[in-house]
Design a protein around this motif. Structure first.
Motif, PDB file in Angstrom:
ATOM      1  N   ARG A  76       0.928  -1.129  -0.057  1.00  0.00           N
ATOM      2  CA  ARG A  76       0.072  -0.121   0.209  1.00  0.00           C
ATOM      3  C   ARG A  76       0.797   1.213   0.134  1.00  0.00           C
ATOM      4  O   ARG A  76       1.968   1.590   0.825  1.00  0.00           O
ATOM      5  N   ILE A  77       0.449   2.206  -0.922  1.00  0.00           N
ATOM      6  CA  ILE A  77       1.365   3.380  -1.217  1.00  0.00           C
ATOM      7  C   ILE A  77       0.704   3.982   0.205  1.00  0.00           C
ATOM      8  O   ILE A  77      -0.716   4.511   0.112  1.00  0.00           O
ATOM      9  N   VAL A  78       1.865   4.626   1.034  1.00  0.00           N
ATOM     10  CA  VAL A  78       1.189   5.768   2.167  1.00  0.00           C
ATOM     11  C   VAL A  78       2.129   6.632   2.162  1.00  0.00           C
ATOM     12  O   VAL A  78       2.499   6.820   1.700  1.00  0.00           O
ATOM     13  N   ASP A  79       1.431   8.044   2.589  1.00  0.00           N
ATOM     14  CA  ASP A  79       1.876   8.985   2.360  1.00  0.00           C
ATOM     15  C   ASP A  79       3.118   9.266   3.580  1.00  0.00           C
ATOM     16  O   ASP A  79       3.147   9.335   4.315  1.00  0.00           O
ATOM     17  N   GLU A  80       3.820   9.923   2.574  1.00  0.00           N
ATOM     18  CA  GLU A  80       5.032  10.487   3.531  1.00  0.00           C
ATOM     19  C   GLU A  80       5.037  11.032   4.856  1.00  0.00           C
ATOM     20  O   GLU A  80       5.754  10.567   5.793  1.00  0.00           O
ATOM     21  N   GLN A  81       3.686  11.426   5.635  1.00  0.00           N
ATOM     22  CA  GLN A  81       3.618  11.989   6.947  1.00  0.00           C
ATOM     23  C   GLN A  81       3.122  11.315   7.752  1.00  0.00           C
ATOM     24  O   GLN A  81       2.440  10.872   9.218  1.00  0.00           O
ATOM     25  N   ARG A  82       2.182  10.276   6.870  1.00  0.00           N
ATOM     26  CA  ARG A  82       1.470   8.444   7.744  1.00  0.00           C
ATOM     27  C   ARG A  82       1.963   7.613   7.669  1.00  0.00           C
ATOM     28  O   ARG A  82       1.598   6.816   8.212  1.00  0.00           O
ATOM     29  N   VAL A  83       3.535   8.037   7.600  1.00  0.00           N
ATOM     30  CA  VAL A  83       4.344   6.049   8.184  1.00  0.00           C
ATOM     31  C   VAL A  83       4.032   5.982   9.441  1.00  0.00           C
ATOM     32  O   VAL A  83       4.103   4.671   9.466  1.00  0.00           O
ATOM     33  N   GLU A  84       4.380   6.786  10.542  1.00  0.00           N
ATOM     34  CA  GLU A  84       4.297   6.387  11.758  1.00  0.00           C
ATOM     35  C   GLU A  84       3.699   5.463  12.539  1.00  0.00           C
ATOM     36  O   GLU A  84       2.673   4.922  12.458  1.00  0.00           O
ATOM     37  N   ALA A  85       2.238   6.206  12.136  1.00  0.00           N
ATOM     38  CA  ALA A  85       1.069   5.907  11.984  1.00  0.00           C
ATOM     39  C   ALA A  85       0.131   4.271  12.105  1.00  0.00           C
ATOM     40  O   ALA A  85      -0.350   3.836  12.047  1.00  0.00           O
ATOM     41  N   TYR A  86       1.039   4.438   9.919  1.00  0.00           N
ATOM     42  CA  TYR A  86      -0.259   3.470   9.886  1.00  0.00           C
ATOM     43  C   TYR A  86       1.209   1.936  10.127  1.00  0.00           C
ATOM     44  O   TYR A  86       0.583   1.181  10.928  1.00  0.00           O
ATOM     45  N   ILE A  87       2.428   2.307  10.337  1.00  0.00           N
ATOM     46  CA  ILE A  87       3.335   1.459  11.404  1.00  0.00           C
ATOM     47  C   ILE A  87       2.785   0.468  12.606  1.00  0.00           C
ATOM     48  O   ILE A  87       2.726  -0.138  12.649  1.00  0.00           O
ATOM     49  N   GLU A  88       2.283   2.090  13.146  1.00  0.00           N
ATOM     50  CA  GLU A  88       1.535   1.584  14.885  1.00  0.00           C
ATOM     51  C   GLU A  88      -0.003   0.708  14.660  1.00  0.00           C
ATOM     52  O   GLU A  88      -0.084  -0.025  15.433  1.00  0.00           O
ATOM     53  N   SER A  89      -0.198   0.625  13.616  1.00  0.00           N
ATOM     54  CA  SER A  89      -1.591   0.164  13.228  1.00  0.00           C
ATOM     55  C   SER A  89      -0.583  -1.657  12.927  1.00  0.00           C
ATOM     56  O   SER A  89      -1.783  -2.254  12.959  1.00  0.00           O
ATOM     57  N   LEU A  90       0.118  -1.554  11.832  1.00  0.00           N
ATOM     58  CA  LEU A  90       0.608  -3.074  11.418  1.00  0.00           C
ATOM     59  C   LEU A  90       1.283  -3.584  12.796  1.00  0.00           C
ATOM     60  O   LEU A  90       1.218  -4.850  12.842  1.00  0.00           O
ATOM     61  N   LEU A  91       1.859  -2.690  14.109  1.00  0.00           N
ATOM     62  CA  LEU A  91       2.372  -3.498  15.010  1.00  0.00           C
ATOM     63  C   LEU A  91       1.568  -3.769  16.191  1.00  0.00           C
ATOM     64  O   LEU A  91       1.179  -4.796  16.988  1.00  0.00           O
ATOM     65  N   ALA A  92      -0.115  -3.310  16.428  1.00  0.00           N
ATOM     66  CA  ALA A  92      -1.217  -3.684  16.868  1.00  0.00           C
ATOM     67  C   ALA A  92      -1.358  -4.852  16.015  1.00  0.00           C
ATOM     68  O   ALA A  92      -1.548  -6.036  17.744  1.00  0.00           O
ATOM     69  N   GLU A  93      -1.023  -5.146  15.255  1.00  0.00           N
ATOM     70  CA  GLU A  93      -1.499  -6.566  14.106  1.00  0.00           C
ATOM     71  C   GLU A  93      -0.601  -7.899  14.556  1.00  0.00           C
ATOM     72  O   GLU A  93      -1.097  -9.191  15.133  1.00  0.00           O
ATOM     73  N   ASN A  94       0.757  -7.745  14.376  1.00  0.00           N
ATOM     74  CA  ASN A  94       2.091  -7.921  14.647  1.00  0.00           C
ATOM     75  C   ASN A  94       3.179  -7.230  15.046  1.00  0.00           C
ATOM     76  O   ASN A  94       3.672  -6.861  14.684  1.00  0.00           O
ATOM     77  N   PRO A  95       2.963  -7.632  16.415  1.00  0.00           N
ATOM     78  CA  PRO A  95       4.219  -6.957  17.107  1.00  0.00           C
ATOM     79  C   PRO A  95       5.369  -7.741  16.512  1.00  0.00           C
ATOM     80  O   PRO A  95       5.886  -8.703  16.078  1.00  0.00           O
ATOM     81  N   THR A  96       5.815  -6.231  16.207  1.00  0.00           N
ATOM     82  CA  THR A  96       8.006  -6.728  15.705  1.00  0.00           C
ATOM     83  C   THR A  96       8.638  -5.622  16.392  1.00  0.00           C
ATOM     84  O   THR A  96       8.053  -4.684  16.887  1.00  0.00           O
ATOM     85  N   ASP A  97      10.020  -5.913  16.108  1.00  0.00           N
ATOM     86  CA  ASP A  97      10.848  -5.094  16.772  1.00  0.00           C
ATOM     87  C   ASP A  97      11.761  -4.977  15.198  1.00  0.00           C
ATOM     88  O   ASP A  97      12.975  -3.349  15.422  1.00  0.00           O
ATOM     89  N   THR A  98      11.408  -5.095  14.028  1.00  0.00           N
ATOM     90  CA  THR A  98      12.435  -5.120  13.580  1.00  0.00           C
ATOM     91  C   THR A  98      11.900  -4.094  12.419  1.00  0.00           C
ATOM     92  O   THR A  98      10.431  -4.723  12.018  1.00  0.00           O
ATOM     93  N   ILE A  99      12.248  -3.151  11.303  1.00  0.00           N
ATOM     94  CA  ILE A  99      11.695  -2.637  10.192  1.00  0.00           C
ATOM     95  C   ILE A  99      12.734  -2.406   9.153  1.00  0.00           C
ATOM     96  O   ILE A  99      13.880  -2.305   9.225  1.00  0.00           O
ATOM     97  N   VAL A 100      11.907  -3.069   7.849  1.00  0.00           N
ATOM     98  CA  VAL A 100      12.426  -3.452   6.946  1.00  0.00           C
ATOM     99  C   VAL A 100      13.736  -2.410   5.972  1.00  0.00           C
ATOM    100  O   VAL A 100      11.637  -2.376   5.370  1.00  0.00           O
ATOM    101  N   LEU A 101      14.157  -1.829   5.866  1.00  0.00           N
ATOM    102  CA  LEU A 101      14.101  -0.044   4.877  1.00  0.00           C
ATOM    103  C   LEU A 101      14.662  -0.542   3.128  1.00  0.00           C
ATOM    104  O   LEU A 101      15.896  -0.768   3.047  1.00  0.00           O
TER     105      LEU A 101
END
Length: 132
Positions: A76-101
């Motif tokens: 999904r294409i995410v706005d540059e300013q909404r990355v943090e909020a979108y990742i937070e919603s993903l973390l609620a479903e599947n907790p992890t401690d690593t993001i691959v950039l």
């Protein structure tokens, strides 16, 4: 009669001192010849498992930045300013401690730094993938 008395007082005695000397000499011999070998090796203190096998197979969240500067998270294409909020919603479903950039080589550093700052604000680790 005197001869008879001498025989009555004459008792058979066995001197035990030489036998005790031999026993102590043998004891010392066996103590000295016994080898006290300490086995060489490493002492290993293994940590105890704190997580089950299923917990260790957490999936990382993949954040891609394509050559046009679009930020793509979970296809999904995410706005540059909404990355943090979108990742937070993903973390609620599947907790992890690593993001691959995964960033394309033509993307500006400003976009990459903006995404990395938002990920760091969440307290997550960032693994950067570079293509050679």
């Amino acid at each position: 009669m005197g001869i008879k008395r001498a025989r009555e007082n004459d008792e058979a005695e066995v001197d035990m001192t030489p036998m005790l000397d031999i026993v102590f000499i043998m004891l010392i011999f066996f103590i000295v010849t016994t080898s006290f070998v300490k086995e060489s090796g490493l002492d290993v203190n293994r940590p105890k498992a704190t997580k089950s096998q299923n917990d260790s197979k957490q999936k990382s969240i993949l954040v891609r930045v394509n050559e046009y500067g679009n930020i793509i998270i979970n296809n999904r294409i995410v706005d540059e300013q909404r990355v943090e909020a979108y990742i937070e919603s993903l973390l609620a479903e599947n907790p992890t401690d690593t993001i691959v950039l995964d960033a394309h080589e033509d993307v500006t550093h400003e976009t990459i730094v903006t995404v990395a700052d938002q990920v760091k604000a969440l307290g997550l680790n960032i693994a950067v993938v570079s293509k050679i």
